[in-house]
Design an enzyme around this catalytic site. Structure first.
Site, PDB file in Angstrom:
ATOM      1  N   CYS A  27       0.860  -1.184   0.000  1.00 58.00           N
ATOM      2  CA  CYS A  27       0.000   0.000   0.000  1.00 58.00           C
ATOM      3  C   CYS A  27       0.896   1.234   0.000  1.00 58.00           C
ATOM      4  CB  CYS A  27      -0.907  -0.002   1.228  1.00 58.00           C
ATOM      5  SG  CYS A  27      -0.002   0.155   2.791  1.00 58.00           S
ATOM      6  N   HIS A  56       5.730  -4.792   8.780  1.00 58.59           N
ATOM      7  CA  HIS A  56       5.719  -6.161   9.286  1.00 58.59           C
ATOM      8  C   HIS A  56       5.842  -7.176   8.152  1.00 58.59           C
ATOM      9  CE1 HIS A  56       3.641  -4.895  13.283  1.00 58.59           C
ATOM     10  NE2 HIS A  56       4.960  -4.803  13.343  1.00 58.59           N
ATOM     11  N   HIS A  89       4.090   2.047  11.857  1.00 61.57           N
ATOM     12  CA  HIS A  89       3.002   1.791  12.801  1.00 61.57           C
ATOM     13  C   HIS A  89       2.821   2.903  13.824  1.00 61.57           C
ATOM     14  CE1 HIS A  89       4.762  -2.090  11.424  1.00 61.57           C
ATOM     15  NE2 HIS A  89       3.529  -2.227  11.023  1.00 61.57           N
ATOM     16  N   CYS A 111       2.810   5.980   9.050  1.00 60.03           N
ATOM     17  CA  CYS A 111       1.844   6.096   7.963  1.00 60.03           C
ATOM     18  C   CYS A 111       0.914   7.273   8.244  1.00 60.03           C
ATOM     19  CB  CYS A 111       1.037   4.809   7.840  1.00 60.03           C
ATOM     20  SG  CYS A 111      -0.320   4.906   6.633  1.00 60.03           S
ATOM     21  N   HIS A 139      -0.121  -4.733  19.794  1.00 61.28           N
ATOM     22  CA  HIS A 139       0.278  -4.308  18.459  1.00 61.28           C
ATOM     23  C   HIS A 139       0.920  -2.926  18.553  1.00 61.28           C
ATOM     24  CE1 HIS A 139       0.006  -3.028  14.247  1.00 61.28           C
ATOM     25  NE2 HIS A 139      -0.066  -4.311  13.949  1.00 61.28           N
ATOM     26  N   GLU A 141       0.943  -0.369  16.602  1.00 63.20           N
ATOM     27  CA  GLU A 141       0.068   0.758  16.291  1.00 63.20           C
ATOM     28  C   GLU A 141      -0.828   1.091  17.479  1.00 63.20           C
ATOM     29  OE1 GLU A 141      -3.806   1.760  13.578  1.00 63.20           O
ATOM     30  OE2 GLU A 141      -2.313   0.421  12.697  1.00 63.20           O
ATOM     31  N   THR A 179      -5.970   0.608  12.307  1.00 58.42           N
ATOM     32  CA  THR A 179      -6.204   0.751  10.866  1.00 58.42           C
ATOM     33  C   THR A 179      -6.238  -0.562  10.109  1.00 58.42           C
ATOM     34  OG1 THR A 179      -3.840   1.003  10.364  1.00 58.42           O
ATOM     35  CG2 THR A 179      -5.089   3.019  10.864  1.00 58.42           C
ATOM     36  N   SER A 238      -0.733  -7.651  10.907  1.00 57.62           N
ATOM     37  CA  SER A 238      -2.143  -7.715  11.298  1.00 57.62           C
ATOM     38  C   SER A 238      -3.058  -7.837  10.100  1.00 57.62           C
ATOM     39  CB  SER A 238      -2.516  -6.465  12.110  1.00 57.62           C
ATOM     40  OG  SER A 238      -3.895  -6.448  12.404  1.00 57.62           O
ATOM     41  N   ASN A 239      -2.841  -7.024   9.056  1.00 57.73           N
ATOM     42  CA  ASN A 239      -3.765  -7.067   7.927  1.00 57.73           C
ATOM     43  C   ASN A 239      -3.668  -8.389   7.169  1.00 57.73           C
ATOM     44  OD1 ASN A 239      -2.303  -6.496   5.076  1.00 57.73           O
ATOM     45  ND2 ASN A 239      -1.200  -5.414   6.693  1.00 57.73           N
TER      46      ASN A 239
END
Length: 324
Positions: A27, A56, A89, A111, A139, A141, A179, A238-239
């Site tokens: 992204c 990550h 993050h 980000c 996490h 973030e 996010t 995570s995503n």
């Protein structure tokens, strides 16, 4: 990595269809963070220190480490006045203050979409809200966001967490989210918050980022046709993990792999259609390698299923722009 001879023996000659979900892989925030480290190395020379993994993904981190980036867990591992990059993050104000106190040359790779959540946390807390953050404990973030207003924030991950919130939680309640969450699961948690707090205040726009949402929607467009879904991404992404969980909730077998060599031959038994995607921190080249590896088992026919075209771009921080 698996032995090459194992793949030669495993080839079953079965023709398979590979459905490529699109969008997938990097992204804009990940591309920006990686380029920040690359430019820092180019402009300042090695070593450049990076607090936590810049993104990550094992392949990305190993590549940058090979070029002179040194990844550390905390700032006490960074020499005074050295260059340090903060990961995509985000970080808490306490980390930023420590870096300033020690005279570190800081380049912030956070980000912009994570920075947006941080700004919302500060604004909501400043007006006196109790801020409920929906996210996963531990996490990076989440830790950074909680650090923006620790006295005003509470973390929840599930509807049960919402129901167990202390009765002392009161006043105006607002919520924010990590996010990189699963859209459907987050909706359940927010629904539970609205049920308990009917006057719940929401962020002005969704906190789950466009890339996370797009990759989940793209997976949903292929998951029903797939016998097996392969998600390229690292275990701490995570995503990427959310994509695996989403496929499994839809009843399709799914596996998370860092690279093509992680594919186990037995996974392909009885499989005629493979769904393939990649988390937002996984390099596109890894997807190509997976397709090539699948071809060692038998002929593959690749079909691209693109549900959206991403055109988002984030500017680099001034510290590494070539025009400054």
């Amino acid at each position: 990595m698996a032995d090459e001879s194992a793949y030669e023996k495993a080839g079953d000659g079965v023709a398979r269809r590979v459905l490529l979900a699109g969008p997938r892989s990097f992204c804009a925030g990940v591309e920006r963070a990686i380029e920040i480290v690359e430019r820092a190395l180019e402009q300042r020379g090695a070593p450049v220190y990076v607090r936590k993994q810049i993104v990550h993904n094992v392949t990305v981190v190993d590549d940058l480490a090979g070029r002179g980036a040194i990844f550390v867990e905390e700032l006490d591992e960074v020499p005074d006045r050295a260059t340090v990059v903060f990961s995509a993050h985000g970080i808490s104000p306490a980390v930023r203050e420590e870096a300033d106190r020690r005279g570190l040359d800081v380049i912030d790779g956070t980000c912009p979409l994570v920075a947006k959540v941080h700004a919302e946390a500060r604004r909501f807390a400043a007006r006196g809200d109790t801020v409920v953050l929906v996210g996963h404990a531990g996490h990076e973030e989440v830790e950074g966001t909680l650090g923006e207003a620790p006295e005003s924030m509470v973390l929840v991950s599930t509807p049960d967490d919402v129901r167990e919130l202390s009765p002392e939680v009161g006043g105006q309640i607002s919520y924010l989210t990590q996010t990189t969450l699963a859209v459907d699961e987050t909706a359940e948690v927010v629904g539970a918050l609205r049920e308990r707090f009917p006057l719940l205040q929401e962020p002005p726009s969704d906190d789950i980022c466009y890339a996370t949402t797009n990759r989940q929607a793209a997976l949903m467009a292929i998951v029903e046709e797939a016998d097996l879904v392969l998600v390229v991404g690292s275990e701490n992404s995570s995503n990427s993990v959310r994509l695996v969980e989403l496929a499994r909730r839809e009843g399709t077998r799914a596996e998370l792999i860092d690279r093509a060599g992680d594919i186990r031959p037995e996974w392909l038994t009885g499989v005629s259609t493979v769904g393939l995607t990649a988390g937002a921190s996984a390099p596109p080249a890894l997807v190509t390698e997976v397709v090539t590896r699948l071809g060692t088992f038998g002929p593959v026919h690749v079909e691209e299923r693109e549900i959206a075209r991403e055109t988002v771009h984030f500017d680099l921080p001034s510290a590494v722009r070539r025009d400054t």
